[in-house]
Design an enzyme around this catalytic site. Structure first.
Site, PDB file in Angstrom:
ATOM      1  N   SER A  91       6.175  10.154 -17.926  1.00  0.00           N
ATOM      2  CA  SER A  91       4.847  10.438 -18.535  1.00  0.00           C
ATOM      3  C   SER A  91       4.978  11.598 -19.323  1.00  0.00           C
ATOM      4  CB  SER A  91       3.576  10.609 -17.573  1.00  0.00           C
ATOM      5  OG  SER A  91       2.657  11.205 -17.999  1.00  0.00           O
ATOM      6  N   HIS A 148      -0.512  10.741  -7.479  1.00  0.00           N
ATOM      7  CA  HIS A 148      -1.686  11.457  -6.811  1.00  0.00           C
ATOM      8  C   HIS A 148      -1.163  12.794  -6.435  1.00  0.00           C
ATOM      9  CE1 HIS A 148      -3.266   7.355  -5.629  1.00  0.00           C
ATOM     10  NE2 HIS A 148      -3.542   7.523  -7.006  1.00  0.00           N
ATOM     11  N   HIS A 182      -8.822   7.095 -11.923  1.00  0.00           N
ATOM     12  CA  HIS A 182      -8.746   6.322 -10.686  1.00  0.00           C
ATOM     13  C   HIS A 182      -8.477   7.062  -9.528  1.00  0.00           C
ATOM     14  CE1 HIS A 182      -7.677   2.634  -8.182  1.00  0.00           C
ATOM     15  NE2 HIS A 182      -8.822   2.641  -8.155  1.00  0.00           N
ATOM     16  N   ASP A 183      -8.896   6.890  -8.436  1.00  0.00           N
ATOM     17  CA  ASP A 183      -8.601   7.346  -7.090  1.00  0.00           C
ATOM     18  C   ASP A 183      -9.261   8.941  -7.094  1.00  0.00           C
ATOM     19  OD1 ASP A 183      -6.976   5.424  -6.154  1.00  0.00           O
ATOM     20  OD2 ASP A 183      -5.524   5.918  -7.810  1.00  0.00           O
TER      21      ASP A 183
HETATM   22 MG    MG Z   1      -5.065   4.041  -8.324  1.00  0.00          MG
END
Ligand code: MG
Length: 210
Positions: A124, A144, A169-170
């Site tokens: 990334s 994460h 997200h998350d």
């Molecule tokens: Mg996710």
């Protein structure tokens, strides 16, 4: 069956970690943005097997936008052998490493979305250093771990145009529900002036300042 229903059925049937209500919200907010800013450039960090790329891809196709779906396709910490989300179907027999790229590629090709969803394979932050195009929509859904989540946020969030969407997200405000880093980057974005548009499950949709 409508094109939308077909793509939603494909999304439901694709491996991944996005509950349907969150996927539908992701798709709806992307489509609204795309209607206001047709032909935009979108990017998701964390592609896995293409489930969220279908939700975003149907909105991209409907609005003439382009989604870059970025992943090194070797899985994140929590998907490695011995970890909670490990899936033996995703192991590459040649080297014993995870490889989600063939699954992602099949998902996008089978859906006929290759004109609206383009894959980028790589780290990334490396890609971000060489990516100058401003983003109308950014979806952060990568690893994460703290280092990885913050690196994704620092590398990509500044590329979102004023008034564009940052989706994370998350995001779990209660530590009992999940890890902290996505929640921390969400707080950081709020502190930097992003305004919350919607919260569905662990999905947060933010509007970039300006
Ligand atoms: Mg996710």
């Amino acid at each position: 069956m409508s094109r939308r229903d077909e793509l939603l059925a494909r999304a439901r049937a694709t491996k991944g970690f996005m509950p349907e209500d969150e996927g539908l919200a992701l798709s709806a907010h992307a489509e609204r943005l795309g209607a206001a800013r047709p032909g935009g450039t979108w990017l998701e960090v964390g592609a896995w097997c293409g489930k969220s790329a279908l939700y975003l891809g149907l909105a991209a196709e409907a609005t003439g936008s382009l989604l870059y779906s970025l992943d090194h396709h070797r899985g994140s910490e929590e998907t490695q052998p011995g970890w909670e989300h490990f899936d033996p179907d995703l192991l590459d027999e040649r080297d014993g490493r995870l490889n989600t790229l063939p699954h992602w590629q099949r998902t996008i090709a089978d859906a006929g979305l290759e004109a609206s969803v383009v894959g980028i394979v790589g780290e990334s932050t490396l890609v971000a250093r060489h990516f100058a195009q401003p983003l109308d929509l950014l979806f952060i859904d990568g690893g994460h771990g703290a280092a990885v989540a913050w690196a994704d946020h620092r590398a990509w969030t500044p590329k979102v145009v004023p008034g564009g969407l940052l989706v994370i997200h998350d995001v779990f405000p209660d530590p009992a529900d999940g890890g902290r880093p996505p929640y921390e980057i969400y707080l950081d974005a709020l502190g930097a002036g992003h305004r919350e548009v919607a919260a569905v499950g662990s999905l947060r949709v933010l509007r970039a300042p300006g």
